[in-house]
Enzyme design. Sequence first.
Site, PDB file in Angstrom:
ATOM      1  N   CYS A 136      39.301  43.258  45.525  1.00  0.00           N
ATOM      2  CA  CYS A 136      38.440  42.433  43.889  1.00  0.00           C
ATOM      3  C   CYS A 136      37.418  42.869  44.311  1.00  0.00           C
ATOM      4  O   CYS A 136      36.733  42.205  44.598  1.00  0.00           O
ATOM      5  CB  CYS A 136      39.113  41.809  43.997  1.00  0.00           C
ATOM      6  SG  CYS A 136      38.234  40.306  43.150  1.00  0.00           S
ATOM      7  N   CYS A 140      35.240  40.359  42.662  1.00  0.00           N
ATOM      8  CA  CYS A 140      34.733  39.218  43.622  1.00  0.00           C
ATOM      9  C   CYS A 140      34.067  39.351  44.437  1.00  0.00           C
ATOM     10  O   CYS A 140      32.831  38.796  44.541  1.00  0.00           O
ATOM     11  CB  CYS A 140      36.308  38.719  43.882  1.00  0.00           C
ATOM     12  SG  CYS A 140      37.103  38.750  43.309  1.00  0.00           S
ATOM     13  N   ASP A 141      34.514  40.748  44.776  1.00  0.00           N
ATOM     14  CA  ASP A 141      33.321  40.984  46.042  1.00  0.00           C
ATOM     15  C   ASP A 141      31.986  42.189  45.926  1.00  0.00           C
ATOM     16  O   ASP A 141      31.497  42.679  46.577  1.00  0.00           O
ATOM     17  CB  ASP A 141      33.999  41.464  46.807  1.00  0.00           C
ATOM     18  CG  ASP A 141      34.823  40.366  47.861  1.00  0.00           C
ATOM     19  OD1 ASP A 141      34.470  39.648  47.304  1.00  0.00           O
ATOM     20  OD2 ASP A 141      36.196  40.613  48.255  1.00  0.00           O
TER      21      ASP A 141
END
Length: 332
Positions: free
Chosen positions: A143, A146-147
């Site tokens: 992701c 997200c990261d």
Amino acid sequence: MDRYDETTPENIEEVVIIGSGPAGLTAALYAARADLKPIVITGDALGGQLGTTSEVENYPGAAKEHLTGPELIDDMRSQAERFGARLVYDSVTEVDFTGPFHRVKTFGEEYWAKSVIVTTGASPRKLGVPGEEQYTGYGVSYCATCDGFFFRDKEVIVVGGGDSALEEGLFLTKFAKRVRVIHRRDELRAGQLLQSRAAANEKMSFIWNTVVTAIEGEDGAVTRVLIENRVTGETDVLEADGVFIYIGHYPNSALFDGILEMDEHGYVLTDERKRTGIAGIFAAGEINDPIFRQAITSAGEGCKAAMQCEKYLSELGAVPEPGGPGRSLASW
Ligand code: NAP
């Protein structure tokens, strides 16, 4: 058996929707507007895959520049809630579709419903190489939204050659020093627009005909990947701080093993009206679609499921009791 007897649970929902991606939230919107007061059990994360998508450019009507997946999902959620959908932030652990009413058990509750719409979607496929599991969350990610932020000025590897690999790889160039895409062939599966953007991006480069054979690290974080050229057999080691894996998906259908009919890859089978082989149980979105897998197609399928579900509920008195595995698609 009479539909209502002493075993009838006190609260019977009209419809429980399992999953909160575009299929689930669209089904929720349509079911809510049909006054079915749907319960939506969101699963681990609201929005499914769209909830972790960095930028959405191809959802008709959602024309805002740099619209993120979570923003679009939040709009879908509030629209469904406005008409009476009830979201439950929990995951389903067990279902029982054999009785006159369908039981859906979550970690925290148990629901009984006349109908269920399954929209559990799909999850990112794993490479299955040494180090992948160990370093997930410590440099290995599925992701970018997200990261990606954690990889500012870092060396990033993206694995895959499809739309996701390129789209998320391009997103990662906003942070990373360099993004190298490792693809197992010498031709991309991704669409032309993304290919052109990737080719024009100075931070992005490609390593062709190559697979990752292991991910290694030091002090609990990824530091390198081992690669092998599939044509020459040559091996190499690449320094990397992050490895983002985009090699496709598998359907989240384990919960329905032995309960719903599936194809050999685990996709739940339905007819064109989104009906499974069990009366009152519908499936829509990526759980049921190995081909198109777009937010817009999933939303459309969720709409169909809810419309058919509404029809089923309105005719319930005139059709056979729900439940009973093995009921043929044509019989309800
Ligand atoms: P995908 O299209 O299935 O592509 C997966 C990629 O991973 C392929 O290039 C495949 O290689 C590679 N791959 C598969 N298994 C592998 C393995 N074990 N080792 C190394 N590489 C492996 O998946 P996706 O990119 O996630 O896209 C899924 C769907 O969503 C598609 O329909 C796509 O069009 C759609 N999507 C659309 C957009 C958009 O429109 N902007 C964005 C994201 C996704 P091969 O090419 O050799 O098979």
